[in-house]
Enzyme design. Structure first.
Site, short mmCIF file in Angstrom:
data_model
loop_
_atom_site.label_atom_id
_atom_site.label_comp_id
_atom_site.label_asym_id
_atom_site.label_seq_id
_atom_site.Cartn_x
_atom_site.Cartn_y
_atom_site.Cartn_z
N ASN A 61 -4.64 -6.09 -4.77
CA ASN A 61 -5.42 -5.25 -5.68
C ASN A 61 -4.52 -4.85 -6.85
O ASN A 61 -3.38 -5.29 -6.94
CB ASN A 61 -5.97 -4.03 -4.94
N ASP A 111 -8.06 -3.49 3.20
CA ASP A 111 -8.87 -3.18 4.38
C ASP A 111 -9.12 -4.42 5.23
O ASP A 111 -9.42 -4.33 6.40
CB ASP A 111 -10.21 -2.57 3.95
N PHE A 142 -5.16 9.77 0.28
CA PHE A 142 -5.84 9.63 -1.01
C PHE A 142 -7.23 9.07 -0.75
O PHE A 142 -7.42 8.32 0.22
CB PHE A 142 -5.07 8.67 -1.92
N LYS A 190 -13.40 11.47 4.84
CA LYS A 190 -12.15 10.76 5.19
C LYS A 190 -11.11 11.74 5.75
O LYS A 190 -10.37 11.43 6.68
CB LYS A 190 -11.57 10.08 3.95
N LYS A 196 -9.69 11.09 9.47
CA LYS A 196 -8.30 10.66 9.60
C LYS A 196 -7.36 11.80 10.02
O LYS A 196 -6.14 11.64 10.03
CB LYS A 196 -7.82 10.00 8.29
N1 CTP Z 1 -5.50 3.71 4.21
C1 CTP Z 1 -4.71 3.32 5.27
N2 CTP Z 1 -4.89 2.11 5.87
C2 CTP Z 1 -5.86 1.28 5.47
C3 CTP Z 1 -6.70 1.67 4.40
C4 CTP Z 1 -6.49 2.89 3.79
O1 CTP Z 1 -3.81 4.09 5.64
N3 CTP Z 1 -6.02 0.12 6.07
C5 CTP Z 1 -5.27 5.02 3.59
C6 CTP Z 1 -5.00 4.99 2.09
O2 CTP Z 1 -3.62 4.89 1.82
C7 CTP Z 1 -5.56 6.31 1.62
C8 CTP Z 1 -6.70 6.60 2.61
O3 CTP Z 1 -6.45 5.78 3.74
O4 CTP Z 1 -4.62 7.36 1.74
C9 CTP Z 1 -8.07 6.30 2.07
O5 CTP Z 1 -8.08 5.01 1.51
P1 CTP Z 1 -9.36 4.47 0.72
O6 CTP Z 1 -9.08 3.08 0.23
O7 CTP Z 1 -9.83 5.50 -0.28
O8 CTP Z 1 -10.48 4.44 1.83
P2 CTP Z 1 -10.67 3.59 3.13
O9 CTP Z 1 -10.26 4.42 4.29
O10 CTP Z 1 -10.03 2.26 2.99
O11 CTP Z 1 -12.25 3.47 3.15
P3 CTP Z 1 -13.23 2.77 2.08
O12 CTP Z 1 -12.48 1.56 1.52
O13 CTP Z 1 -14.42 2.40 2.89
O14 CTP Z 1 -13.55 3.80 1.03
#
Ligand code: CTP
Length: 399
Positions: A208, A277, A321, A335, A339
């Site tokens: 990304n 993800d 975040f 979230k 979490k």
């Molecule tokens: N995060 C993580 N591990 C992942 C994905 C996300 O630890 N595999 C953490 C990110 O660093 C951030 C938080 O989770 O602090 C939220 O990430 P975000 O991308 O906003 O959301 P997701 O949990 O991935 O959910 P979605 O993509 O469905 O919004």
């Protein structure tokens, strides 16, 4: 951020041209810069260049017309909060170690008694000369800070240790000494930054646009507050000071392993990384374009924050975040709960607030009892705000 007075000394080495960038970094960050340069330094860059970059007269001659008054070597050193000599030749190091003051720079240096940083740059044989090494030892014993030269191409054609450290590195290292407050001393803060990269085959990947800027500024700010700072980062062009333990990773799985290992002894984790993800099943050889349409199978990666949220011990602070395009507040709070977080930073992205790459951002800090929307701010000021909040949480815990 407080504006500081930065005095830069330049001597006669080819790295002098790089010092122009150092001046720019300090000016761009809002600090005042004045320059003292030797006659040999002026063989490499001009007073006009330095005057234009710093916006100040350049001091090069003890008896010259640029002097506002005859004791400028004293007034200019009284003015300075920090004095950085970059590049520093064997000659200026020798003069400093032996108390010689025979030109504008060496006279200013002998009149100065505050924070002094020396950035040597010379041929490797000169650098390793016993007299130069002895002079550096003498100065280190007096409390002078050295930023070691890098190993690489030298102007003389050799590849060896002697290149002046890169200007951005000198800038970040100097900020560490300039801004040190000790507010988070005794705390271990783990920060993640940047993007993860998931390999499709040996030559292709999914990733990304995260630049890593926010995470790097948070780690930097934590180190300025004297926290033991660990930064787990994906691929990025960002740099950090040498007091931060930097762990470079590639994939979400690598980041998970590094975070779980460091989390055990951390007092606070700030997950600012943009973690993939989903990751493809990696092919060991390059995928050929033999089929018309290629389907990639993507498997869900571990949610690092959720996993460590389950392991969280009493007293540990977890910050996440939330990058959202719609229903920001609702999604961020969800979230935070899912979490097991103590704080979440909502980063709402749209055309007026791009998610990645910019120097500034507009965020909302959400805790269990407060939601605070901040105006657009520079990322280093955002880092300061987040760490102020974490500092308050630590204080509440100790009551
Ligand atoms: N995060 C993580 N591990 C992942 C994905 C996300 O630890 N595999 C953490 C990110 O660093 C951030 C938080 O989770 O602090 C939220 O990430 P975000 O991308 O906003 O959301 P997701 O949990 O991935 O959910 P979605 O993509 O469905 O919004």
């Amino acid at each position: 951020m407080k504006t500081k007075n930065v005095l830069i000394g330049i001597t006669g080495g080819i790295a002098a041209y790089k010092t122009c960038y150092l001046v720019r970094y300090f000016k761009k960050a809002g600090h005042n810069v004045k320059i003292v340069i030797t006659q040999n330094g002026l063989e490499f860059i001009t007073e006009t260049t330095l005057r234009t970059l710093s916006g100040e007269p350049v001091y090069s001659n003890t008896f010259g017309s640029s002097n506002e008054w005859s004791t400028e070597h004293v007034s200019i050193t009284d003015w300075a909060d920090i004095f950085i000599v970059a590049p520093a030749t064997a000659n200026i190091i020798g003069k400093m170690a032996n108390g010689i003051a025979d030109d504008a720079l060496s006279t200013a240096l002998i009149a100065y008694n505050k924070m002094l940083i020396i950035c040597p740059a010379m041929n490797d044989k000169m650098y390793n000369n016993p007299a130069v090494q002895r002079n550096m030892r003498t100065l280190k014993k007096q409390g002078v800070i050295f930023i070691e030269p890098d190993t690489g191409d030298l102007a003389c054609g050799y590849k060896a240790k002697g290149r002046m450290s890169e200007p951005e590195n000198i800038f970040r290292e100097s900020l560490y000494y300039l801004n040190n407050t000790g507010k988070l001393k005794g705390k271990k803060i783990l920060v993640t930054a940047g993007r993860t990269t998931e390999l499709i085959d040996p030559v292709r990947y999914i990733s990304n646009f995260s630049s890593g800027k926010t995470g790097f500024r948070i780690a930097e700010e934590a180190s300025h507050r004297s926290a033991e700072t660990v930064l787990v980062t994906g691929t990025t062009g960002e740099t950090c000071n040498s007091h931060i333990k930097r762990i470079d990773i590639v994939s979400a799985e690598d980041m998970y392993k590094a975070v779980v290992r460091e989390f055990k002894t951390a007092d606070c984790v700030i997950m600012s990384a943009a973690v993939a993800d989903y990751a493809p099943e990696k092919s060991d050889s390059k995928i050929k374009k033999s089929v018309k349409n290629l389907d990639l199978k993507l498997n869900k990666t571990k949610d690092i924050l959720k996993e460590i949220g389950k392991l969280k011990r009493k007293g540990q602070i977890l910050v996440g975040f939330a990058l959202e395009t719609d229903n920001g507040l609702r999604n961020a709070r969800k979230k935070m709960k899912e979490k097991n977080l103590d704080m979440i930073i909502l980063n709402e992205t749209n055309s007026s607030n791009p998610a990645f790459g910019a120097e500034s951002n507009r965020i909302t800090i959400i805790t269990s009892n407060k939601t605070e929307a901040l105006p657009v701010m520079d990322k280093k000021d955002i880092a300061g705000k987040i760490l102020d909040k974490i500092g308050e949480m630590f204080k509440l815990q100790s009551k």
